[in-house]
Design a protein around this motif. Structure first.
Motif, mmCIF file in Angstrom:
data_model
loop_
_atom_site.group_PDB
_atom_site.id
_atom_site.type_symbol
_atom_site.label_atom_id
_atom_site.label_comp_id
_atom_site.label_asym_id
_atom_site.label_seq_id
_atom_site.Cartn_x
_atom_site.Cartn_y
_atom_site.Cartn_z
ATOM 1 N N SER A 141 90.184 -32.128 78.804
ATOM 2 C CA SER A 141 89.707 -31.706 77.631
ATOM 3 C C SER A 141 89.498 -30.354 77.009
ATOM 4 O O SER A 141 89.756 -29.393 78.237
ATOM 5 C CB SER A 141 88.331 -32.418 77.680
ATOM 6 O OG SER A 141 87.229 -31.849 78.463
ATOM 7 N N VAL A 142 89.147 -30.059 75.982
ATOM 8 C CA VAL A 142 89.245 -28.723 75.517
ATOM 9 C C VAL A 142 87.847 -27.993 76.265
ATOM 10 O O VAL A 142 88.019 -26.976 76.903
ATOM 11 C CB VAL A 142 88.797 -28.570 74.153
ATOM 12 C CG1 VAL A 142 88.253 -27.313 73.671
ATOM 13 C CG2 VAL A 142 89.820 -29.066 73.176
ATOM 14 N N GLN A 143 86.705 -28.772 76.332
ATOM 15 C CA GLN A 143 85.508 -28.173 77.162
ATOM 16 C C GLN A 143 85.956 -27.873 78.720
ATOM 17 O O GLN A 143 85.687 -26.819 79.203
ATOM 18 C CB GLN A 143 84.597 -29.233 77.145
ATOM 19 C CG GLN A 143 83.795 -29.259 75.761
ATOM 20 C CD GLN A 143 84.663 -30.253 74.858
ATOM 21 O OE1 GLN A 143 85.515 -30.816 75.325
ATOM 22 N NE2 GLN A 143 84.369 -30.185 73.564
ATOM 23 N N ILE A 149 85.899 -21.195 73.705
ATOM 24 C CA ILE A 149 86.192 -22.546 73.235
ATOM 25 C C ILE A 149 86.966 -22.691 71.939
ATOM 26 O O ILE A 149 87.990 -23.555 71.776
ATOM 27 C CB ILE A 149 85.127 -23.560 73.223
ATOM 28 C CG1 ILE A 149 85.530 -24.996 73.110
ATOM 29 C CG2 ILE A 149 84.250 -22.971 72.210
ATOM 30 C CD1 ILE A 149 84.364 -25.901 73.395
ATOM 31 N N GLU A 150 87.128 -21.710 71.016
ATOM 32 C CA GLU A 150 87.594 -21.581 69.961
ATOM 33 C C GLU A 150 88.897 -21.254 70.116
ATOM 34 O O GLU A 150 89.881 -21.722 69.409
ATOM 35 C CB GLU A 150 86.977 -20.473 69.004
ATOM 36 C CG GLU A 150 85.653 -20.834 68.564
ATOM 37 C CD GLU A 150 84.622 -20.429 69.486
ATOM 38 O OE1 GLU A 150 83.342 -20.701 69.288
ATOM 39 O OE2 GLU A 150 84.859 -19.827 70.600
ATOM 40 N N GLN A 151 89.263 -20.436 71.002
ATOM 41 C CA GLN A 151 90.764 -20.272 71.424
ATOM 42 C C GLN A 151 91.444 -21.312 71.842
ATOM 43 O O GLN A 151 92.577 -21.472 71.402
ATOM 44 C CB GLN A 151 90.670 -18.814 72.301
ATOM 45 C CG GLN A 151 92.038 -18.332 72.508
ATOM 46 C CD GLN A 151 92.203 -16.907 73.396
ATOM 47 O OE1 GLN A 151 91.217 -16.743 73.825
ATOM 48 N NE2 GLN A 151 93.237 -16.542 73.648
ATOM 49 N N GLU A 162 90.703 -24.463 71.394
ATOM 50 C CA GLU A 162 90.841 -25.231 70.372
ATOM 51 C C GLU A 162 92.072 -25.112 69.370
ATOM 52 O O GLU A 162 92.867 -25.720 69.080
ATOM 53 C CB GLU A 162 89.613 -25.443 69.623
ATOM 54 C CG GLU A 162 88.554 -26.007 69.988
ATOM 55 C CD GLU A 162 87.453 -26.120 69.143
ATOM 56 O OE1 GLU A 162 87.105 -25.235 68.330
ATOM 57 O OE2 GLU A 162 86.157 -26.714 69.516
ATOM 58 N N ALA A 163 92.259 -23.636 69.286
ATOM 59 C CA ALA A 163 93.321 -23.137 68.505
ATOM 60 C C ALA A 163 94.694 -23.328 69.081
ATOM 61 O O ALA A 163 95.799 -23.674 68.643
ATOM 62 C CB ALA A 163 93.266 -21.535 68.376
ATOM 63 N N GLN A 173 95.167 -25.941 71.295
ATOM 64 C CA GLN A 173 95.489 -27.226 71.238
ATOM 65 C C GLN A 173 96.082 -27.647 69.990
ATOM 66 O O GLN A 173 96.986 -28.625 70.052
ATOM 67 C CB GLN A 173 93.909 -27.856 71.688
ATOM 68 C CG GLN A 173 94.180 -29.578 71.533
ATOM 69 C CD GLN A 173 92.745 -30.184 71.255
ATOM 70 O OE1 GLN A 173 91.882 -29.701 70.593
ATOM 71 N NE2 GLN A 173 92.473 -31.468 72.111
ATOM 72 N N ALA A 174 95.639 -27.010 68.729
ATOM 73 C CA ALA A 174 96.123 -27.426 67.700
ATOM 74 C C ALA A 174 97.511 -26.796 67.519
ATOM 75 O O ALA A 174 98.405 -27.370 67.012
ATOM 76 C CB ALA A 174 95.473 -26.700 66.433
ATOM 77 N N SER A 183 99.703 -29.335 69.831
ATOM 78 C CA SER A 183 99.776 -30.639 68.816
ATOM 79 C C SER A 183 100.863 -30.626 67.828
ATOM 80 O O SER A 183 101.515 -31.497 67.408
ATOM 81 C CB SER A 183 98.569 -31.108 68.144
ATOM 82 O OG SER A 183 98.341 -30.020 67.059
#
Length: 279
Positions: free
Chosen positions: A254-256, A266-268, A270-271, A273-274, A277
């Motif tokens: 997971s991201v966490q 966590i913002e980095q 998530e970026a 991850q995007a 994807s």
């Protein structure tokens, strides 16, 4: 400090620091230009030793060792080149493009806003190299712009680049230029001209102000290198963290969990991850 004192005591004319100091002596610089170009110069004026030219904030600045102008308004830039540097990314030697850049910035500095182009003075960019860049054994390589369709047709922009080869064996140079080459290469004094240079270096090494200036310069350069290394290490660590995060994504974490494992914000993550994807 002891290491710097020893380094200062062992400096030769191949050092940028000593070269600048020696060529700041008018009689030496003037005679070198006269002998090299086989001309008579009534006088020279120093525009600024080790001048930094930086026309725009985002442009690459350059530091020029010696810039002088003679009585006919011809401008000369003298540079000592000890290493034949390559760009590790392109595996190409940097000297040709460096000469082009030096010429461009020197021209920009010589022409004021609104002045016509024909007011640009004649210029000589002179690199004193302790290596043979072209490997043809010439003492001097002189470059001007000419027409490819007619080699005798020259573009009269009055810009000349000279690459001196102190290791050369071919060509027509004066006795004093040959002695200067020998002095640069091997610290051999063979003429009154090289004795003047050698005496000047000896005087410089006895000058406590010059010694202090060198040590301060070296300390600043050391700080800059350390800062650069720190930045490089930080960038390397950041790349490793991103590579680790990508591997962990492929494993389904997971991201966490990835943010905790890599210490990335966590913002980095998530970026990232995007980005993953979208592929």
């Amino acid at each position: 400090m002891q290491d710097l004192a020893t380094k200062f005591a062992n400096l030769t004319i191949q050092s940028d620091f000593i070269f600048k100091k020696v060529m700041s002596r008018k009689r030496i610089c003037k005679h070198l230009l006269e002998e090299l170009l086989q001309i008579e110069i009534a006088d020279i004026n120093y525009l600024e030793a080790e001048k930094t030219l930086e026309p725009e904030y985002t442009s690459r600045g350059i530091r020029l060792d010696i810039i002088v102008a003679d009585d006919k308004n011809t401008h000369y830039n003298l540079e000592m080149q000890v290493k034949n540097k390559k760009n590790p990314d392109t595996d190409t030697y940097v000297l040709p493009k460096r000469s082009r850049y030096y010429q461009a910035l020197l021209d920009i500095d010589l022409l004021q806003k609104g002045q016509p182009y024909d007011l640009l003075p004649p210029t000589f960019i002179i690199f004193i190299c302790v290596f043979d860049f072209f490997e043809q054994d010439h003492y001097v390589y002189t470059f001007k712009k000419c027409c490819l369709e007619n080699r005798e047709l020259e573009l009269s922009d009055e810009a000349t680049t000279m690459i001196l080869n102190t290791k050369g064996t071919h060509g027509d140079i004066s006795k004093d230029i040959k002695s200067f080459y020998d002095y640069v290469n091997n610290h051999i004094v063979t003429t009154d001209f090289t004795k003047q240079i050698d005496d000047e270096i000896s005087y410089l090494k006895l000058d406590t102000k010059v010694r202090r200036e060198f040590m301060l310069m070296e300390a600043r350069l050391l700080d800059e290198r350390r800062e650069g290394e720190a930045v490089g290490i930080a960038k390397g660590e950041a790349k490793e963290k991103l590579a680790t995060a990508k591997r962990l994504f492929s494993m389904g974490l997971s991201v966490q969990d990835i943010a905790k494992a890599t210490s990335l914000p966590i913002e980095q993550v998530e970026a990232l991850q995007a980005e993953q994807s979208c592929k």
